[in-house]
Design a protein around this motif. Structure first.
Motif, PDB file in Angstrom:
ATOM      1  N   UNK A  45       7.179  32.241  75.627  1.00  0.00           N
ATOM      2  CA  UNK A  45       7.117  33.245  76.694  1.00  0.00           C
ATOM      3  C   UNK A  45       8.500  33.678  77.195  1.00  0.00           C
ATOM      4  N   UNK A  46       9.432  32.763  77.460  1.00  0.00           N
ATOM      5  CA  UNK A  46      10.748  33.217  77.962  1.00  0.00           C
ATOM      6  C   UNK A  46      11.431  34.203  77.021  1.00  0.00           C
ATOM      7  N   UNK A  47      11.414  33.904  75.720  1.00  0.00           N
ATOM      8  CA  UNK A  47      12.048  34.810  74.760  1.00  0.00           C
ATOM      9  C   UNK A  47      11.273  36.118  74.657  1.00  0.00           C
ATOM     10  N   UNK A  48       9.938  36.033  74.638  1.00  0.00           N
ATOM     11  CA  UNK A  48       9.128  37.239  74.544  1.00  0.00           C
ATOM     12  C   UNK A  48       9.318  38.156  75.734  1.00  0.00           C
ATOM     13  N   UNK A  49       9.350  37.577  76.939  1.00  0.00           N
ATOM     14  CA  UNK A  49       9.544  38.381  78.148  1.00  0.00           C
ATOM     15  C   UNK A  49      10.950  38.973  78.189  1.00  0.00           C
ATOM     16  N   UNK A  50      11.932  38.209  77.776  1.00  0.00           N
ATOM     17  CA  UNK A  50      13.319  38.679  77.811  1.00  0.00           C
ATOM     18  C   UNK A  50      13.509  39.877  76.879  1.00  0.00           C
ATOM     19  N   UNK A  51      12.965  39.775  75.670  1.00  0.00           N
ATOM     20  CA  UNK A  51      13.125  40.866  74.716  1.00  0.00           C
ATOM     21  C   UNK A  51      12.181  42.034  74.996  1.00  0.00           C
ATOM     22  N   UNK A  52      11.020  41.729  75.541  1.00  0.00           N
ATOM     23  CA  UNK A  52      10.007  42.771  75.699  1.00  0.00           C
ATOM     24  C   UNK A  52      10.015  43.513  77.018  1.00  0.00           C
ATOM     25  N   UNK A  53      10.782  43.014  77.991  1.00  0.00           N
ATOM     26  CA  UNK A  53      10.739  43.605  79.339  1.00  0.00           C
ATOM     27  C   UNK A  53      11.051  45.094  79.322  1.00  0.00           C
ATOM     28  N   UNK A  54      12.057  45.478  78.591  1.00  0.00           N
ATOM     29  CA  UNK A  54      12.402  46.899  78.552  1.00  0.00           C
ATOM     30  C   UNK A  54      11.854  47.621  77.346  1.00  0.00           C
ATOM     31  N   UNK A  55      11.559  46.877  76.274  1.00  0.00           N
ATOM     32  CA  UNK A  55      11.161  47.519  75.023  1.00  0.00           C
ATOM     33  C   UNK A  55       9.667  47.843  74.963  1.00  0.00           C
ATOM     34  N   UNK A  56       8.824  46.903  75.361  1.00  0.00           N
ATOM     35  CA  UNK A  56       7.374  47.083  75.203  1.00  0.00           C
ATOM     36  C   UNK A  56       6.835  48.257  76.026  1.00  0.00           C
ATOM     37  N   UNK A  57       7.279  48.469  77.294  1.00  0.00           N
ATOM     38  CA  UNK A  57       6.773  49.631  78.041  1.00  0.00           C
ATOM     39  C   UNK A  57       7.074  50.965  77.369  1.00  0.00           C
ATOM     40  N   UNK A  58       8.066  50.998  76.483  1.00  0.00           N
ATOM     41  CA  UNK A  58       8.406  52.241  75.795  1.00  0.00           C
ATOM     42  C   UNK A  58       7.583  52.456  74.530  1.00  0.00           C
ATOM     43  N   UNK A  59       6.752  51.500  74.159  1.00  0.00           N
ATOM     44  CA  UNK A  59       5.926  51.654  72.964  1.00  0.00           C
ATOM     45  C   UNK A  59       4.920  52.784  73.151  1.00  0.00           C
ATOM     46  N   UNK A  60       4.687  53.491  72.058  1.00  0.00           N
ATOM     47  CA  UNK A  60       3.680  54.535  72.058  1.00  0.00           C
ATOM     48  C   UNK A  60       2.412  54.081  71.357  1.00  0.00           C
ATOM     49  N   UNK A  61       1.537  55.038  71.075  1.00  0.00           N
ATOM     50  CA  UNK A  61       0.242  54.725  70.454  1.00  0.00           C
ATOM     51  C   UNK A  61       0.416  54.096  69.078  1.00  0.00           C
ATOM     52  N   UNK A  62       1.388  54.581  68.304  1.00  0.00           N
ATOM     53  CA  UNK A  62       1.585  54.060  66.956  1.00  0.00           C
ATOM     54  C   UNK A  62       1.990  52.588  66.991  1.00  0.00           C
ATOM     55  N   UNK A  63       2.903  52.246  67.901  1.00  0.00           N
ATOM     56  CA  UNK A  63       3.366  50.857  67.985  1.00  0.00           C
ATOM     57  C   UNK A  63       2.231  49.917  68.395  1.00  0.00           C
ATOM     58  N   UNK A  64       1.466  50.323  69.413  1.00  0.00           N
ATOM     59  CA  UNK A  64       0.365  49.474  69.868  1.00  0.00           C
ATOM     60  C   UNK A  64      -0.729  49.359  68.811  1.00  0.00           C
ATOM     61  N   UNK A  65      -0.973  50.441  68.108  1.00  0.00           N
ATOM     62  CA  UNK A  65      -2.003  50.409  67.065  1.00  0.00           C
ATOM     63  C   UNK A  65      -1.626  49.434  65.953  1.00  0.00           C
ATOM     64  N   UNK A  66      -0.367  49.496  65.515  1.00  0.00           N
ATOM     65  CA  UNK A  66       0.080  48.613  64.432  1.00  0.00           C
ATOM     66  C   UNK A  66       0.041  47.153  64.879  1.00  0.00           C
ATOM     67  N   UNK A  67       0.525  46.857  66.084  1.00  0.00           N
ATOM     68  CA  UNK A  67       0.525  45.482  66.569  1.00  0.00           C
ATOM     69  C   UNK A  67      -0.913  44.990  66.777  1.00  0.00           C
ATOM     70  N   UNK A  68      -1.801  45.881  67.216  1.00  0.00           N
ATOM     71  CA  UNK A  68      -3.205  45.501  67.382  1.00  0.00           C
ATOM     72  C   UNK A  68      -3.869  45.156  66.054  1.00  0.00           C
TER      73      UNK A  68
END
Length: 293
Positions: A45-68
């Motif tokens: 969680x610490x590494x995921x939150x650190x890297x994802x705090x600014x990056x994940x909110x910028x994901x669009x439909x394509x990024x979420x679809x692929x990760x899903x």
């Protein structure tokens, strides 16, 4: 393949063989997959939150679809693998899974991602796959087993091994697309995808909470080992994918069979050492050819 990418794959192979031996010894089912995903979510969680705090909110439909899609494929893969380990020997299921996966992954990389395949690359794939077949039993796989029970066990191992290989190929191509085409962080692809795996597996654990609690007490240590080391192995592979063609990285991952043959065979008390060593040597030669390619 660069020396750095090859080093990442070799280290990932050692870690991958280790956590698969642990998963086999634990003998868990889909609830073990849930425990593993929960540990991954907590520990990283610490590494995921650190890297994802600014990056994940910028994901669009394509990024979420692929990760899903990746999350679903990883769940099906791991549950299938665990069922195979409960039904048959690791030295049947694991080699077939690791042998089928790279073939299909390489084909998918060429057809879907437009990667080129050189002659050394083709020979490397063949070397890896033939080595995996030898480690799995060679010609013995096609001969009738000594007893009806052994025959049923072998057939189950073959079936689950091949099915697992299909899912490995599928998630490798999807995750390769995520890190190469969408240029997502390999760590975030795995961590956010794992969060999806927790949600997908939660109903299985919730269905029989008493049994889940009992299994948790027996399996939490094994799940912690897998949850701690499995993401490390896979993220190393995804970083290698960013540096080298997927059609080379996917088969080179099968060097884990060399470690499984030398370590897993001894720990699990399985024979055919000479055949396993021959298969391991073929895998090593295949990896060298892939590196040259």
């Amino acid at each position: 393949m660069s020396a750095q990418a090859l080093a990442l794959v070799l280290l990932a192979g050692l870690i991958h063989a280790g956590w698969n031996i642990m998963a086999k010894k634990t003998g868990g089912d889909a609830r073990f997959a849930f425990f593993t995903s929960v540990w991954m979510f907590i520990v990283w969680a610490p590494l995921g939150l650190w890297l994802g705090w600014g990056a994940v909110p910028a994901w669009g439909a394509a990024e979420w679809a692929v990760v899903g899609v990746s999350a679903v494929l990883h769940v099906v893969y791991f549950v299938t693998l665990l069922r195979g380990y409960r039904a048959a020997d690791l030295t049947v299921v694991y080699p077939l899974a690791r042998g089928t996966g790279p073939l299909l992954s390489s084909i998918g990389a060429v057809l879907l991602l437009g990667e080129a395949v050189t002659l050394p690359g083709v020979l490397g794939v063949l070397g890896v796959v033939l080595g995996v077949v030898l480690i799995a039993g060679g010609a013995r796989l096609w001969r009738p087993a000594a007893s009806s029970a052994a025959r049923v066990q072998l057939h189950r191992g073959l079936t689950y091994g091949l099915l697992t290989g299909v899912w490995i190929a599928a998630y490798t191509v999807v995750d390769g697309y995520a890190v190469k085409v969408l240029v997502l962080s390999p760590i975030l692809v795995d961590y956010v995808g794992n969060a999806g795996r927790v949600l997908l597996l939660a109903p299985v654990a919730w269905r029989d909470r008493a049994a889940t609690a009992r299994l948790w007490r027996a399996q939490w240590r094994g799940a912690l080992v897998v949850g701690l080391f499995s993401p490390v192995a896979y993220v190393l592979v995804l970083y290698a994918v960013q540096q080298a063609p997927l059609s080379h990285v996917a088969p080179a991952r099968e060097v884990s069979m060399l470690f499984a043959a030398l370590i897993g065979g001894r720990l699990l008390g399985e024979g055919d050492r000479v055949v396993r060593v021959a298969g391991a040597l073929l895998i090593g030669a295949g990896v060298v050819l892939l590196a040259l390619g």
